[in-house]
Design a protein around this motif. Structure first.
Motif, PDB file in Angstrom:
ATOM      1  N   CYS A  21      -2.460  -1.021   0.482  1.00  0.00           N
ATOM      2  CA  CYS A  21      -3.629  -0.624  -0.307  1.00  0.00           C
ATOM      3  C   CYS A  21      -4.910  -1.183   0.303  1.00  0.00           C
ATOM      4  CB  CYS A  21      -3.485  -1.126  -1.748  1.00  0.00           C
ATOM      5  SG  CYS A  21      -2.193  -0.328  -2.708  1.00  0.00           S
ATOM      6  N   PHE A  22      -4.888  -2.468   0.637  1.00  0.00           N
ATOM      7  CA  PHE A  22      -6.080  -3.083   1.230  1.00  0.00           C
ATOM      8  C   PHE A  22      -6.420  -2.436   2.566  1.00  0.00           C
ATOM      9  CE2 PHE A  22      -7.942  -6.180   4.166  1.00  0.00           C
ATOM     10  CZ  PHE A  22      -9.131  -6.454   3.492  1.00  0.00           C
ATOM     11  N   ASP A  23      -5.409  -2.230   3.398  1.00  0.00           N
ATOM     12  CA  ASP A  23      -5.644  -1.660   4.724  1.00  0.00           C
ATOM     13  C   ASP A  23      -6.240  -0.256   4.649  1.00  0.00           C
ATOM     14  OD1 ASP A  23      -4.608  -3.985   5.780  1.00  0.00           O
ATOM     15  OD2 ASP A  23      -2.638  -3.139   6.234  1.00  0.00           O
ATOM     16  N   LYS A  24      -6.009   0.437   3.524  1.00  0.00           N
ATOM     17  CA  LYS A  24      -6.516   1.805   3.353  1.00  0.00           C
ATOM     18  C   LYS A  24      -7.721   1.862   2.408  1.00  0.00           C
ATOM     19  CE  LYS A  24      -1.906   3.523   4.364  1.00  0.00           C
ATOM     20  NZ  LYS A  24      -0.714   4.280   3.936  1.00  0.00           N
ATOM     21  N   ASN A  25      -8.307   0.686   2.142  1.00  0.00           N
ATOM     22  CA  ASN A  25      -9.546   0.596   1.352  1.00  0.00           C
ATOM     23  C   ASN A  25      -9.397   1.110  -0.076  1.00  0.00           C
ATOM     24  OD1 ASN A  25     -11.187  -0.458   3.552  1.00  0.00           O
ATOM     25  ND2 ASN A  25     -11.033   1.599   4.426  1.00  0.00           N
ATOM     26  N   ILE A  26      -8.232   0.884  -0.669  1.00  0.00           N
ATOM     27  CA  ILE A  26      -8.022   1.262  -2.064  1.00  0.00           C
ATOM     28  C   ILE A  26      -8.487   0.105  -2.944  1.00  0.00           C
ATOM     29  CG2 ILE A  26      -6.302   1.896  -3.795  1.00  0.00           C
ATOM     30  CD1 ILE A  26      -4.549   2.894  -1.370  1.00  0.00           C
ATOM     31  N   PRO A  27      -9.442   0.333  -3.847  1.00  0.00           N
ATOM     32  CA  PRO A  27      -9.974  -0.763  -4.663  1.00  0.00           C
ATOM     33  C   PRO A  27      -8.959  -1.267  -5.670  1.00  0.00           C
ATOM     34  CG  PRO A  27     -11.412   1.183  -4.705  1.00  0.00           C
ATOM     35  CD  PRO A  27     -10.110   1.616  -4.129  1.00  0.00           C
ATOM     36  N   ILE A  28      -9.217  -2.467  -6.188  1.00  0.00           N
ATOM     37  CA  ILE A  28      -8.319  -3.079  -7.169  1.00  0.00           C
ATOM     38  C   ILE A  28      -9.062  -3.486  -8.438  1.00  0.00           C
ATOM     39  CG2 ILE A  28      -6.625  -3.953  -5.521  1.00  0.00           C
ATOM     40  CD1 ILE A  28      -8.030  -6.774  -5.918  1.00  0.00           C
ATOM     41  N   VAL A  29      -8.275  -3.636  -9.509  1.00  0.00           N
ATOM     42  CA  VAL A  29      -8.679  -4.347 -10.718  1.00  0.00           C
ATOM     43  C   VAL A  29      -7.558  -5.349 -11.025  1.00  0.00           C
ATOM     44  CG1 VAL A  29      -9.984  -2.394 -11.625  1.00  0.00           C
ATOM     45  CG2 VAL A  29      -7.592  -2.679 -12.291  1.00  0.00           C
ATOM     46  N   LEU A  30      -7.835  -6.276 -11.918  1.00  0.00           N
ATOM     47  CA  LEU A  30      -6.811  -7.205 -12.396  1.00  0.00           C
ATOM     48  C   LEU A  30      -6.435  -6.831 -13.825  1.00  0.00           C
ATOM     49  CD1 LEU A  30      -8.148 -10.703 -11.243  1.00  0.00           C
ATOM     50  CD2 LEU A  30      -6.698  -9.106  -9.974  1.00  0.00           C
ATOM     51  N   SER A  31      -5.158  -6.929 -14.147  1.00  0.00           N
ATOM     52  CA  SER A  31      -4.680  -6.607 -15.487  1.00  0.00           C
ATOM     53  C   SER A  31      -3.505  -7.499 -15.854  1.00  0.00           C
ATOM     54  CB  SER A  31      -4.242  -5.139 -15.569  1.00  0.00           C
ATOM     55  OG  SER A  31      -5.351  -4.265 -15.440  1.00  0.00           O
ATOM     56  N   SER A  32      -3.323  -7.676 -17.164  1.00  0.00           N
ATOM     57  CA  SER A  32      -2.199  -8.480 -17.649  1.00  0.00           C
ATOM     58  C   SER A  32      -1.148  -7.639 -18.353  1.00  0.00           C
ATOM     59  CB  SER A  32      -2.697  -9.559 -18.616  1.00  0.00           C
ATOM     60  OG  SER A  32      -3.223  -8.965 -19.788  1.00  0.00           O
ATOM     61  N   ASP A  33      -1.504  -6.417 -18.777  1.00  0.00           N
ATOM     62  CA  ASP A  33      -0.604  -5.580 -19.585  1.00  0.00           C
ATOM     63  C   ASP A  33      -0.142  -6.360 -20.811  1.00  0.00           C
ATOM     64  OD1 ASP A  33       0.925  -3.483 -20.463  1.00  0.00           O
ATOM     65  OD2 ASP A  33       2.163  -3.318 -18.669  1.00  0.00           O
TER      66      ASP A  33
END
Length: 270
Positions: A218-230
């Motif tokens: 994901c990082f290598d392909k520039n896909i952004p992230i969020v953080l979650s706890s569910d």
């Protein structure tokens, strides 16, 4: 900046008192952008999207009550995002789009819990794993990740490798990495962010979603992230975010996405 965008009220009530237990927990954890994303299958308005005996027994909310709860919260000055976690359902793109566009969600999470009639993460279905070909389940699961991304209906994909929840994992690493590759190729060509979810630490698999190798792609392909706890209970809001942050930074992330009124904005991570 920290986010926690994947949280559920389903074990309590759609009331201000219960909602505030979640927002108070988020504030105590220093979470700057917090949202509730109830399961879409709980709402009568999704009956044309997903139908099966397990789901149908759990459809008991009306969206008007959900929207009214958030309106009341906003009127009181409470900073909470309104979202939904939708079971991505192949063949129901038009119905999903109509539902999503009918409400002023701050963001929408798309998740995969069903492979055909198989509830992959449900305790009631756990023995099914021993009756099925693990590679076939993974192939069909990641087929859905690809088409979820291609639909471009969702802002965030939930727990990207939920399929590993009960520790059933293909023995063929090359096969597994092929699934990761095609999933991330599709996500990279979409608007969809990936959540790092600490929920896996509370499940039999005992690890974060997604797997480090998958997150690295994901990082290598520039896909952004969020953080979650569910979080399904207030005490799980922001749970184990130290581990989520460590993984994010280990693979190279230094920014995070936030959402408001359907618009996203990037901030420095943590």
């Amino acid at each position: 900046m920290l986010t926690d965008y994947h949280n559920h009220l389903e074990n309590g009530t759609l009331t201000m008192d219960y909602l505030q237990k979640f927002t108070d927990a988020a504030a105590a954890k220093g979470i700057g952008s917090f949202g509730i994303s109830e399961h879409a299958y709980h709402f009568y308005q999704t009956a044309d999207i997903l139908q099966n005996p397990w789901v149908n027994e759990r459809r008991f909310y009306d969206m008007k009550d959900y929207v009214a709860l958030f309106q009341e919260a906003w009127n009181k000055g409470m900073d909470v995002k309104m979202s939904i976690e939708m079971d991505y359902t192949p063949g129901k793109h038009a119905e999903m789009e109509k539902f999503i566009q009918s409400y002023a969600f701050d963001y929408v999470i798309g998740s995969i819990h069903w492979v055909g009639d198989f509830g992959i993460d449900l305790a009631e279905y756990r023995k099914e794993w021993d009756r099925r070909d693990v590679n076939e389940v993974y192939k069909k699961y990641f087929d859905q990740v690809v088409t979820l991304a291609e639909s471009n209906l969702f802002d965030i994909v939930g727990h990207l490798d939920l399929v590993k929840i009960f520790k059933y994992v293909p023995k063929d690493e090359e096969f597994l990495l092929e699934q990761y590759e095609r999933a991330t190729d599709a996500l990279a060509n979409s608007k969809t962010c990936v959540e790092i979810s600490s929920a896996g630490l509370r499940k039999p698999v005992g690890e974060l979603y997604p797997d480090k190798r998958l997150l690295q792609k994901c990082f290598d392909k520039n896909i952004p992230i969020v953080l979650s706890s569910d979080a399904h209970f207030p005490e799980h809001v922001g749970a184990d975010f130290d581990q989520s942050l460590a993984l994010a930074k280990e693979v190279g992330y230094n920014t995070i996405m936030t959402f408001s009124n359907g618009e996203r904005k990037e901030y420095p991570l943590g």
